[in-house]
Design an enzyme around this catalytic site. Structure first.
Site, PDB file in Angstrom:
ATOM      1  CB  CYS A  61      13.366   9.669   7.080  1.00  0.00           C
ATOM      2  SG  CYS A  61      14.251   8.599   6.257  1.00  0.00           S
ATOM      3  CD  GLU A 114      13.759   1.100   6.198  1.00  0.00           C
ATOM      4  OE1 GLU A 114      13.118   1.644   5.358  1.00  0.00           O
ATOM      5  OE2 GLU A 114      14.617   0.159   6.285  1.00  0.00           O
ATOM      6  CD  GLU A 117       9.975  13.025  11.135  1.00  0.00           C
ATOM      7  OE1 GLU A 117       8.817  12.656  11.559  1.00  0.00           O
ATOM      8  OE2 GLU A 117      10.827  12.462  10.606  1.00  0.00           O
ATOM      9  CE  LYS A 161      -1.894   2.512   3.203  1.00  0.00           C
ATOM     10  NZ  LYS A 161      -1.848   3.988   2.395  1.00  0.00           N
TER      11      LYS A 161
HETATM   12  P1  NAD Z   1       2.366   8.244   7.851  1.00  0.00           P
HETATM   13  O1  NAD Z   1       2.899   7.190   9.106  1.00  0.00           O
HETATM   14  O2  NAD Z   1       1.574   9.263   8.068  1.00  0.00           O
HETATM   15  O3  NAD Z   1       1.837   7.272   6.758  1.00  0.00           O
HETATM   16  C1  NAD Z   1       2.914   6.031   6.195  1.00  0.00           C
HETATM   17  C2  NAD Z   1       2.058   5.153   5.635  1.00  0.00           C
HETATM   18  O4  NAD Z   1       1.176   4.471   6.635  1.00  0.00           O
HETATM   19  C3  NAD Z   1       0.811   5.860   4.454  1.00  0.00           C
HETATM   20  O5  NAD Z   1       0.807   4.706   3.459  1.00  0.00           O
HETATM   21  C4  NAD Z   1      -0.517   5.785   5.583  1.00  0.00           C
HETATM   22  O6  NAD Z   1      -1.655   5.546   4.674  1.00  0.00           O
HETATM   23  C5  NAD Z   1      -0.081   4.531   6.382  1.00  0.00           C
HETATM   24  N1  NAD Z   1      -0.903   4.451   7.573  1.00  0.00           N
HETATM   25  C6  NAD Z   1      -1.216   5.759   8.268  1.00  0.00           C
HETATM   26  N2  NAD Z   1      -1.747   5.128   9.513  1.00  0.00           N
HETATM   27  C7  NAD Z   1      -2.048   3.742   9.393  1.00  0.00           C
HETATM   28  C8  NAD Z   1      -2.255   2.781  10.343  1.00  0.00           C
HETATM   29  N3  NAD Z   1      -3.096   3.175  11.566  1.00  0.00           N
HETATM   30  N4  NAD Z   1      -2.257   1.634   9.858  1.00  0.00           N
HETATM   31  C9  NAD Z   1      -1.719   1.148   8.933  1.00  0.00           C
HETATM   32  N5  NAD Z   1      -1.251   2.004   8.003  1.00  0.00           N
HETATM   33  C10 NAD Z   1      -1.249   3.465   8.417  1.00  0.00           C
HETATM   34  O7  NAD Z   1       3.891   8.882   7.320  1.00  0.00           O
HETATM   35  P2  NAD Z   1       4.037   9.769   6.154  1.00  0.00           P
HETATM   36  O8  NAD Z   1       3.535  11.004   6.705  1.00  0.00           O
HETATM   37  O9  NAD Z   1       3.509   9.200   4.856  1.00  0.00           O
HETATM   38  O10 NAD Z   1       5.565  10.034   5.974  1.00  0.00           O
HETATM   39  C11 NAD Z   1       6.497  10.990   6.699  1.00  0.00           C
HETATM   40  C12 NAD Z   1       7.172  10.068   7.874  1.00  0.00           C
HETATM   41  O11 NAD Z   1       7.840   8.868   7.454  1.00  0.00           O
HETATM   42  C13 NAD Z   1       8.045  10.962   8.517  1.00  0.00           C
HETATM   43  O12 NAD Z   1       8.172  10.827   9.979  1.00  0.00           O
HETATM   44  C14 NAD Z   1       9.334  10.401   8.160  1.00  0.00           C
HETATM   45  O13 NAD Z   1      10.606  10.548   8.981  1.00  0.00           O
HETATM   46  C15 NAD Z   1       8.996   9.105   7.994  1.00  0.00           C
HETATM   47  N6  NAD Z   1      10.136   8.305   7.055  1.00  0.00           N
HETATM   48  C16 NAD Z   1      10.879   7.475   7.631  1.00  0.00           C
HETATM   49  C17 NAD Z   1      11.832   6.871   6.856  1.00  0.00           C
HETATM   50  C18 NAD Z   1      13.081   6.085   7.302  1.00  0.00           C
HETATM   51  O14 NAD Z   1      13.597   5.263   6.499  1.00  0.00           O
HETATM   52  N7  NAD Z   1      13.283   5.720   8.782  1.00  0.00           N
HETATM   53  C19 NAD Z   1      12.047   7.132   5.326  1.00  0.00           C
HETATM   54  C20 NAD Z   1      10.903   7.974   4.926  1.00  0.00           C
HETATM   55  C21 NAD Z   1      10.067   8.384   5.689  1.00  0.00           C
END
Ligand code: NAD
Length: 490
Positions: A291, A257, A393, A181
């Protein structure tokens, strides 16, 4: 660059593209126009995808040879390459990022992920021990990797294709079937990837794509599904915690991650110009939405004022704008919703006593871009380490610069964070570089560099930044059930 608004992005389940009755809008962050309508998967659709993946697993995907799977991965990489500019256009339409970045980073890394894991499984080896027991017995203990089964993959919007394929490629390479997804904000390149996989002729049900939101939607339906063997997730730490709770009863394997509040440390002995350029990149690449970006910059006191002035001058040369303008070096944030969050931190920083060195607001264009999600690249000084803007963050084009006096002091300040993803250290003192890198509590430390990734190395974070490591053999291990076979030989 905006795709036709009439485009409907569908799920890909059991070898077919399928629509849902419910859809949502995918809007351009450049000007708010409609990029595509996207199908929203309900619980029954997610269940269908899981059943299709389980059937494909039973039909023998996991028993295919590593060489056979490597050939599939190579075919998928070739398929992306053949449609390179379509992938670039889809990534740019969803994110508004500069074309040059989509070409050099996003799509190039999407291809590299498939090629790298094809290479890695061709050359994969496992452990073997000769064991001698007290009664004179001799045994051979070897370790074999079996597929986990059906892997759920959930990815974020910031580097859509790069992070999606970073998990799809090794999961398939190790003989798993997947349900993936992408973020609801960036469904474009994942849908193109499904088209490429379909054209490559991968057996039906091996790769399934579902679209939708997270909480109470497709993401949660996937993580709660009992037919999933493991979840691999990239996104916010808060979401990671919700997913962990969802899989707890089934004791499913997870790889996370998550977020970061990364530091850059500039010692007075650093190559000054290289450090300024490095911090410019580590703070503002992808409008700060990586990130690994540094939101906390610590500069040794003797060069502090000069460094702040130099970074301010370079930041003011960044050209914020639309991807269609070749002069653009920084695009918008992903959405108006995310911009509201970043702007709330811009206001909070003032309340917390920040001095705004540059930026701090929204650029005015006087054209369609004013309906987009742009903010100015921003630098602050003057905040205490205890300020919320220094601890949470923000995920935007913003950094705070603080002076420091000693090595021990700066290490303690860098480590005083709930997160532990990445750090970059700028120094020409060889021994100091190694010494400091070892004491910083993050999954990766760059010395005189930032964002350089060798895909064979472990990647992940400590503390709130994640669980486990992916990359190289660490991915091969996560996407496998490691089994020890013990054979009596004498
Ligand atoms: P997010 O957690 O809001 O969403 C990520 C994904 O999770 C989306 O596909 C979303 O639909 C899904 N999701 C949200 N709530 C969920 C739930 N309760 N159950 C299952 N799936 C769910 O993150 P974002 O805003 O899309 O991305 C930004 C974040 O990602 C930042 O915190 C960034 O630091 C982090 N990030 C980390 C890395 C890493 O490698 N550590 C890399 C890129 C981004």
């Amino acid at each position: 660059m905006i795709q036709e608004a009439s485009r409907l992005l569908r799920h890909y389940i059991d070898g077919e593209f399928v629509a849902s009755a419910t859809t949502f809008d995918d809007l351009s962050p450049v000007d708010g126009t409609l990029v595509a309508r996207v199908c929203e998967a309900d619980e029954a659709t997610v269940d269908r995808a899981v059943q299709a993946a389980r059937a494909a697993q039973r039909a023998g995907w996991g028993e295919t040879t590593p060489a056979g799977r490597a050939a599939w991965l190579t075919r998928i990489a070739d398929g992306i390459e053949a449609r390179f500019e379509e992938f670039v256009a889809a990534e740019v339409a969803d994110t508004g990022r500069p074309l040059a970045q989509a070409r050099a980073l996003d799509v190039a890394r999407g291809i590299a992920n498939f090629r790298t894991f094809a290479e890695l499984i061709r050359g994969a080896h496992s452990e073997c021990f000769e064991t001698h027991t007290a009664d004179g017995g001799q045994y051979l203990n070897y370790v074999t990797r079996k597929p986990l089964g059906v892997v759920g993959i959930i990815s974020p919007w910031n580097l859509p294709l790069l992070l999606f394929t970073w998990k799809v490629a090794p999961a398939l390479a190790m003989g798993n079937c997947v349900i993936a997804k992408p973020s609801e904000e960036t469904p474009g390149t994942a849908t193109l990837l499904a088209e490429v996989i379909h054209a490559a002729g991968l057996p039906k049900g091996v790769f399934n794509l579902i679209h939708g939101h997270g909480q109470n939607s497709a993401g949660e339906f996937l993580t709660r599904h009992p037919g999933i063997s493991a979840i691999t997730f990239t996104g916010e730490s808060r979401t990671g915690s919700a997913i962990m709770k969802a899989v707890a009863d089934g004791v499913k394997e997870v790889s996370f991650e998550l977020g970061g509040k990364n530091a850059a440390v500039v010692f007075a002995d650093a190559d000054f110009d290289a450090a300024v350029e490095g911090v410019l990149k580590s703070s503002f690449t992808n409008a700060g939405q990586v990130c690994l970006c540094s939101e906390r910059v610590y500069v040794e006191r003797p060069i502090f004022e000069r460094f702040v002035a130099a970074l301010k001058a370079r930041t003011e040369t960044l050209r914020v704008g639309a991807p269609s303008d070749p002069a653009t070096t920084m695009g918008p944030l992903i959405s108006r919703g995310h911009r509201d969050k970043v702007l709330s931190y811009f206001r909070l920083a003032l309340e917390e006593g920040a001095n705004v060195v540059t930026g701090g607001g929204v650029p005015a264009f006087g054209d369609a871009r004013d309906a987009g999600a742009f903010v100015q690249p921003t630098i602050w000084t003057g905040l205490p380490d205890t300020a919320r803007c220094m601890r949470e963050e923000i995920f935007g084009p913003v950094c705070h610069i603080a002076p420091f006096d000693t090595e021990d002091e700066v290490i303690a300040r860098v480590n005083d964070s709930a997160y532990g993803l990445a750090a970059s250290v700028w120094t020409t003192h060889l021994a100091r570089g190694h010494r400091v890198a070892k004491r910083i509590e993050t999954g990766i430390v760059w010395l005189n560099a930032w964002f350089v990734r060798d895909l064979r190395t472990p990647f992940g974070g400590t503390k709130l930044s994640g669980i486990g490591r992916e990359g190289g053999r660490h991915s091969l291990d996560f996407y496998s059930e490691l089994t020890n076979v013990c054979v009596r030989v004498a």
